[in-house]
Write a protein that holds these residues in place. Structure first.
Motif, PDB file in Angstrom:
ATOM      1  N   LYS A   1       0.829  -1.210   0.000  1.00  0.00           N
ATOM      2  CA  LYS A   1       0.000   0.000   0.000  1.00  0.00           C
ATOM      3  C   LYS A   1       0.861   1.257   0.000  1.00  0.00           C
ATOM      4  O   LYS A   1       0.533   2.240  -0.662  1.00  0.00           O
TER       5      LYS A   1
ATOM      6  N   GLU B   1       2.074   1.932  -3.472  1.00  0.00           N
ATOM      7  CA  GLU B   1       1.008   2.510  -4.305  1.00  0.00           C
ATOM      8  C   GLU B   1       0.827   3.999  -4.022  1.00  0.00           C
ATOM      9  O   GLU B   1       0.679   4.803  -4.940  1.00  0.00           O
TER      10      GLU B   1
ATOM     11  N   ILE C   1      -3.726   4.930   4.471  1.00  0.00           N
ATOM     12  CA  ILE C   1      -4.105   3.523   4.276  1.00  0.00           C
ATOM     13  C   ILE C   1      -5.358   3.201   5.087  1.00  0.00           C
ATOM     14  O   ILE C   1      -6.284   2.571   4.571  1.00  0.00           O
TER      15      ILE C   1
ATOM     16  N   LYS D   1      -9.580   2.206   3.599  1.00  0.00           N
ATOM     17  CA  LYS D   1     -10.213   0.889   3.801  1.00  0.00           C
ATOM     18  C   LYS D   1     -11.718   1.004   3.769  1.00  0.00           C
ATOM     19  O   LYS D   1     -12.307   1.978   4.073  1.00  0.00           O
TER      20      LYS D   1
END
Length: 195
Positions: free
Chosen positions: A89, A92, A191, A195
């Motif tokens: 993550k 990214e 992050i 979610k």
């Protein structure tokens, strides 16, 4: 014939033109991510197999040393998965950041300094994973030596020493986890929000 040329352009030339505009930092991060994936997969399978083997031995011999070994290896497996997921993550997020057009216009020295800081975040999380992998490898070597013994009590005694060494190493790696996670606190927030 015209359709063939158009198809050829779309399939072969167009992707090349798009990738040529990709910043070098994005390509480096992409390669880092691929390397992490190649490392994670086989290790994860090794941990799963080892846990299963230790649980079978614990059940067969009714000895807690084997179940303790399974628990310790599960800790390594879970931590390595967590580090891999975070790094995936994180990569990214950083790739998106470095793909922004205004980053391309920044001065080269600024880019080098800033990218070094960003990449260090990925490498620091990866180092935690490498520490866990090394702990497993050291333990595995001691485990193999323990299984050279003929008597199950001797095997258990040697395996207990290996488990103690493994626990100490795991604790050492976990002590380094907080500073690495603190360094990526902003990214961890992103992050969590995604979610």
């Amino acid at each position: 014939m015209r359709n063939f040329i158009t198809l050829f352009f779309v399939i072969f030339i167009f992707p090349f033109l798009l990738s040529a505009k990709e910043p070098v930092q994005v390509a480096i991060l992409h390669n880092d991510g691929y390397t992490l994936y190649q490392e994670f997969r086989p290790n994860d399978n090794t941990y799963k197999n080892t846990v299963r083997d230790m649980e079978v031995l614990a059940s067969k011999h009714k000895n807690k040393v084997f179940s303790n070994a399974a628990t310790l290896v599960k800790t390594i497996q879970n931590k390595c998965k967590r580090y891999y997921d975070i790094n995936t993550k994180l990569i990214e997020i950083l790739k998106k950041k470095w793909s922004k057009p205004h980053y391309a216009d920044m001065d080269e020295e600024w880019k080098e300094t800033t990218f070094a800081k960003d990449r260090k975040k990925v490498q620091d999380i990866h180092r935690l994973s490498l520490g866990m992998q090394q702990a497993y490898n050291d333990w595995n070597e001691l485990r193999n030596k323990a299984f050279e013994k003929k008597d199950i009590k001797e095997i258990a005694k040697e395996l207990e020493k290996a488990n103690n060494a493994l626990k100490t190493t795991i604790d050492g790696v976990l002590a380094e986890e907080k500073p690495a996670m603190d360094a990526i606190s902003k990214e961890l927030e992103i992050i969590k929000m995604s979610k």
